[in-house]
Design an enzyme around this catalytic site. Sequence first.
Site, PDB file in Angstrom:
ATOM      1  N   THR D  46       9.923  10.981  -4.090  1.00  0.00           N
ATOM      2  CA  THR D  46      10.160  11.305  -2.686  1.00  0.00           C
ATOM      3  C   THR D  46      11.264  12.340  -2.566  1.00  0.00           C
ATOM      4  O   THR D  46      11.190  13.261  -1.750  1.00  0.00           O
ATOM      5  CB  THR D  46      10.585  10.050  -1.915  1.00  0.00           C
ATOM      6  OG1 THR D  46       9.843   8.937  -2.402  1.00  0.00           O
ATOM      7  CG2 THR D  46      10.354  10.216  -0.439  1.00  0.00           C
ATOM      8  N   THR D  47      12.292  12.162  -3.393  1.00  0.00           N
ATOM      9  CA  THR D  47      13.405  13.096  -3.388  1.00  0.00           C
ATOM     10  C   THR D  47      12.934  14.503  -3.751  1.00  0.00           C
ATOM     11  O   THR D  47      13.545  15.494  -3.350  1.00  0.00           O
ATOM     12  CB  THR D  47      14.488  12.622  -4.389  1.00  0.00           C
ATOM     13  OG1 THR D  47      14.712  11.235  -4.194  1.00  0.00           O
ATOM     14  CG2 THR D  47      15.779  13.392  -4.223  1.00  0.00           C
ATOM     15  N   TYR D 110       1.665   3.591   4.816  1.00  0.00           N
ATOM     16  CA  TYR D 110       0.954   3.898   6.047  1.00  0.00           C
ATOM     17  C   TYR D 110      -0.278   3.023   6.305  1.00  0.00           C
ATOM     18  O   TYR D 110      -0.393   2.456   7.388  1.00  0.00           O
ATOM     19  CB  TYR D 110       0.544   5.381   6.084  1.00  0.00           C
ATOM     20  CG  TYR D 110      -0.056   5.810   7.407  1.00  0.00           C
ATOM     21  CD1 TYR D 110       0.752   5.883   8.540  1.00  0.00           C
ATOM     22  CD2 TYR D 110      -1.395   6.106   7.547  1.00  0.00           C
ATOM     23  CE1 TYR D 110       0.214   6.253   9.760  1.00  0.00           C
ATOM     24  CE2 TYR D 110      -1.932   6.471   8.757  1.00  0.00           C
ATOM     25  CZ  TYR D 110      -1.131   6.553   9.859  1.00  0.00           C
ATOM     26  OH  TYR D 110      -1.671   6.911  11.078  1.00  0.00           O
ATOM     27  N   TYR D 136       6.565   1.605  -7.655  1.00  0.00           N
ATOM     28  CA  TYR D 136       7.654   2.038  -6.774  1.00  0.00           C
ATOM     29  C   TYR D 136       7.541   1.246  -5.463  1.00  0.00           C
ATOM     30  O   TYR D 136       6.623   1.444  -4.680  1.00  0.00           O
ATOM     31  CB  TYR D 136       7.533   3.539  -6.515  1.00  0.00           C
ATOM     32  CG  TYR D 136       8.631   4.162  -5.676  1.00  0.00           C
ATOM     33  CD1 TYR D 136       9.860   3.550  -5.497  1.00  0.00           C
ATOM     34  CD2 TYR D 136       8.436   5.401  -5.063  1.00  0.00           C
ATOM     35  CE1 TYR D 136      10.846   4.137  -4.733  1.00  0.00           C
ATOM     36  CE2 TYR D 136       9.430   6.005  -4.305  1.00  0.00           C
ATOM     37  CZ  TYR D 136      10.633   5.367  -4.140  1.00  0.00           C
ATOM     38  OH  TYR D 136      11.616   5.947  -3.381  1.00  0.00           O
ATOM     39  N   ARG D 141      10.054   2.833   3.439  1.00  0.00           N
ATOM     40  CA  ARG D 141       9.199   4.011   3.622  1.00  0.00           C
ATOM     41  C   ARG D 141       7.726   3.637   3.803  1.00  0.00           C
ATOM     42  O   ARG D 141       6.999   4.310   4.524  1.00  0.00           O
ATOM     43  CB  ARG D 141       9.309   4.945   2.401  1.00  0.00           C
ATOM     44  CG  ARG D 141      10.641   5.675   2.298  1.00  0.00           C
ATOM     45  CD  ARG D 141      10.613   6.738   1.207  1.00  0.00           C
ATOM     46  NE  ARG D 141      11.896   7.391   1.049  1.00  0.00           N
ATOM     47  CZ  ARG D 141      12.294   8.444   1.778  1.00  0.00           C
ATOM     48  NH1 ARG D 141      11.501   8.972   2.676  1.00  0.00           N
ATOM     49  NH2 ARG D 141      13.486   8.970   1.582  1.00  0.00           N
ATOM     50  N   LYS D 164      10.493   0.398  -9.871  1.00  0.00           N
ATOM     51  CA  LYS D 164      11.639   0.959  -9.155  1.00  0.00           C
ATOM     52  C   LYS D 164      11.673   0.233  -7.818  1.00  0.00           C
ATOM     53  O   LYS D 164      10.781   0.403  -6.981  1.00  0.00           O
ATOM     54  CB  LYS D 164      11.454   2.469  -8.940  1.00  0.00           C
ATOM     55  CG  LYS D 164      12.599   3.110  -8.159  1.00  0.00           C
ATOM     56  CD  LYS D 164      12.341   4.597  -7.876  1.00  0.00           C
ATOM     57  CE  LYS D 164      13.425   5.202  -7.006  1.00  0.00           C
ATOM     58  NZ  LYS D 164      13.077   6.591  -6.574  1.00  0.00           N
ATOM     59  N   ILE D 205      17.724   4.288 -10.490  1.00  0.00           N
ATOM     60  CA  ILE D 205      17.128   5.620 -10.356  1.00  0.00           C
ATOM     61  C   ILE D 205      17.777   6.220  -9.127  1.00  0.00           C
ATOM     62  O   ILE D 205      17.578   5.744  -8.013  1.00  0.00           O
ATOM     63  CB  ILE D 205      15.599   5.546 -10.252  1.00  0.00           C
ATOM     64  CG1 ILE D 205      15.035   4.956 -11.557  1.00  0.00           C
ATOM     65  CG2 ILE D 205      15.014   6.934  -9.977  1.00  0.00           C
ATOM     66  CD1 ILE D 205      13.524   4.759 -11.567  1.00  0.00           C
TER      67      ILE D 205
END
Lengths: 289, 289, 289, 289
Positions: D46-47, D110, D136, D141, D164, D205
């Site tokens: 995402t980063t 989503y 993840y 999010r 993660k 992370i």
Amino acid sequence: MFTDVDLMTAIITPFDEELKIDYKALKKLTEHLLATGSKGFVIGGTTGETPTLTENEKLDLYRNFTEIVDGRVPIIAGAGSNNTAQTIDFINKLAKIQGIDMALVVVPYYNKPNQRGMIAHFEAIAKNSPLPIMIYNIPGRTGVLMEKETVVKLSQNNNISGVKQCNTMEDLEYIVEHTTDDFNVYSGEDAQALFAKVIGANGVISVASHLYGDEMTEMYQKLDAGDYKTAGKIQRQLTPKMAALFMYSSPSPVKAALNKLGYKVGGCRLPIVSLNEAEKAVLFEKLNL
Amino acid sequence: MFTDVDLMTAIITPFDEELKIDYKALKKLTEHLLATGSKGFVIGGTTGETPTLTENEKLDLYRNFTEIVDGRVPIIAGAGSNNTAQTIDFINKLAKIQGIDMALVVVPYYNKPNQRGMIAHFEAIAKNSPLPIMIYNIPGRTGVLMEKETVVKLSQNNNISGVKQCNTMEDLEYIVEHTTDDFNVYSGEDAQALFAKVIGANGVISVASHLYGDEMTEMYQKLDAGDYKTAGKIQRQLTPKMAALFMYSSPSPVKAALNKLGYKVGGCRLPIVSLNEAEKAVLFEKLNL
Amino acid sequence: MFTDVDLMTAIITPFDEELKIDYKALKKLTEHLLATGSKGFVIGGTTGETPTLTENEKLDLYRNFTEIVDGRVPIIAGAGSNNTAQTIDFINKLAKIQGIDMALVVVPYYNKPNQRGMIAHFEAIAKNSPLPIMIYNIPGRTGVLMEKETVVKLSQNNNISGVKQCNTMEDLEYIVEHTTDDFNVYSGEDAQALFAKVIGANGVISVASHLYGDEMTEMYQKLDAGDYKTAGKIQRQLTPKMAALFMYSSPSPVKAALNKLGYKVGGCRLPIVSLNEAEKAVLFEKLNL
Amino acid sequence: MFTDVDLMTAIITPFDEELKIDYKALKKLTEHLLATGSKGFVIGGTTGETPTLTENEKLDLYRNFTEIVDGRVPIIAGAGSNNTAQTIDFINKLAKIQGIDMALVVVPYYNKPNQRGMIAHFEAIAKNSPLPIMIYNIPGRTGVLMEKETVVKLSQNNNISGVKQCNTMEDLEYIVEHTTDDFNVYSGEDAQALFAKVIGANGVISVASHLYGDEMTEMYQKLDAGDYKTAGKIQRQLTPKMAALFMYSSPSPVKAALNKLGYKVGGCRLPIVSLNEAEKAVLFEKLNL
């Protein structure tokens, strides 16, 4: 104010079969807790069912408890309410009891003051209290959060000496970082016991220590000895048991567990109900009792 | 129990300059509220700052208020606490006052009973109360939610006659659908005033009606007359003003607004602080005062 | 833009046994929906499982659907993503299809833009779109809330014509109050269907209308006829069924119910799994199917 | 799978002035990160703004990055989406790139699968992936939480090698306790960096390591050396800076800070907007830049 007091117990109030305070059971329990590592006490906290004790019962309880403890460890006595004037009145009564080191004053519940109201409340109490104050910040019960900046601001008051904090790790770290060393910072969340000490707080004010005092003591000792891996393992194995002690309205689970272990601490006063058989079965399985 | 009482006001407690109850101001305010559509009252609710009134003050307040109202509309008197025994004791004292129709009993705050504890609490009180009980279910203040099924179960108790509900629309609808017609269901959220009536609840127990009684009355009248569009417009225009009345700790905003309008209701008792000048400016702008 | 369109359906995408789009089933379902009161459609929304359709499948779906509907009611086509450039590209492709009235553009999910990023996203799209835009504001899926003030600000863009809003009633009221009459405001929450119309929104974009179109139509008709009590009763009886349609990942419950009723709409594509037998049993009991 | 890799960086994607990937800046940044203690990387997380990279850009980015790193430390490449079939397709493409150790697969965002859907999603991917998978789990999010029991169940799949995790400490502890030693557990929350390692997770992370790699490395070294007090002090002093990096939509703050420090990593692609001057001023003050 306190040094080297990392593990404190928020002690339950034992009741007899008529739901009166049972001082014999209290004596026995206190000795057990001292023997398993409690280095201090909160008497008359939420765990002690103070909402259902009369004022006279509370004063009597505190008086008897100070005699039982007899100066061996520090005692913090519950004194808060959502009424500023009444809190000041009560704190002056309990301050006459010898052997109480501090008064625990909760952020007002139910009527939900804002930060300015909290500051006014604590400053009025601090000004009129013969005893130093420990703030009790527990938004899950009170419906309002005392912000970390407000705790820090109040920490500068000479008669406010500590906080029992039940919120995020971030807030706990901030408070440690921004207060002086003689301001006592405790987590009130058993699951934060290890990390509270890691990041520089004094330690934890615990419910789980009624049952797991030896393990929690070992955890802190291992940490102090540089063995964080063992300390971490103890915490992660205790965390689910600590959570189980709040799966029903506290202190009904810890009382049930203590009764199972032979401490005869009795049931709970309404509106808290003692565990029924089905609930006990679930709890005892989670605790391996 | 109540019929055709859609708009009730949870009335504030006016204080004089020494923060004592001001009965002259209470009289004036009550007449204003009756003139602007209040069809019933909660006296001694949260809005009335009861956490900071002594027991004698409460009884005196209720006595005086019943004389002021003099049977013109129904009165519900606040009687709850987080201590079952103390609640029973107090309810028996207030029941001696002529002119009180119902006792409002809040779900215990702070000590957080579970559903079984709530049932035990309300059944014990109902059994020992000379007055019918209205449940006050406000999780944002108490820290615990009485589940909709629990409300319905308690509604079957002969001495439990209603609920003041501060939670989702879904729960409010469920309670209306699953209780009998003589069980009173009120929303305690001003923003739900219109929809509560639309889906079959009795109406709202309001704070905003201190200021907007005429508008809220018109809203309900338009709805009853089949003009939902005008009713909807009134609600959506009032909603931000209703929210503004809780932007600082209630009842400090409504008291500030009433003072501005000339009702001389005074300030608040600690831990609630009266608005300062900056806060008043923000509030009055939002209220167009 | 739309007038007198209060009940819209966010239509599912039927799949055959190989999980390919089943246009025969789509035709049958569409006729059923039109016959039970749907006055417009969202095609290719979340309910349509668009995350698992390829771009070509989406365009093919939209093309076929416009032919099925054939101008009888308005069509809004899903076009959003969390990538501004890709959204503009896709919207220009779908705009070539005749019969699409508006493009539904969701607030970007997962990468969580702030208000300024949302504004930049929607302004860039509006500027480059041949079709008018409807904002889709659903924080429970996207992880971010478009604030009510941001919706109002974007409503002033000539090419942004409406919002499908899934948040509080307070926000919905604010948006209705602060936008012009030709800006379409729909609730995307079935439980808000009645109240959305009461407070002046156009109506609801519904999932429940797949099953309860007749009832929802009657609800709106009763409201328009001045009989709010019957409308309110219909809403409160439908609300638990509407909730049941989201008790498992949507659209698996509505698809299971439609299959049970004989519409052969097939299963779901991963990561959404079709209901198993146990889940179906729970769902069908709640829906009385 | 990884041992002794406690500090990993989820690296940003540098853009040039035309918002194309800037490989020169990537090379410089990577060397900086390796020099300040990063012992591994997530590329294309995402980063890294992957929602706004095309598939070809992602593959190109991964190819170039493996060449830059050249086997010095492990690389995890972002591969997830909310479409199971598409994820499998993409993972097979990226697996052809030499030098990628693991694929990071996010819980679908989503469309909100339930636990059964998550299991089906990850099992289908694991079965069809040439690379081991790291889950993840970031409910803030995705809108859905993979429950701790689901993580543990999936950890038993031979081709799922780590997680993660961005949720509570309690869940992190549970996962460590209930998975085997070769299952990698990382916190994805910088504020949990220290405690993750204390309770037995591999480490963190990180985003903050772009700026504070030296400090985070020292923190872990002090902990390993038995000096928890210094480690705790570093964490509590870093925590507010870590929080500041998420005060605006990530990665706009970390990119702004890196630009300020001379790394020329460029701006962000829509819908993420680069910081404006006012935002930069606020951020840089919090970071003491």
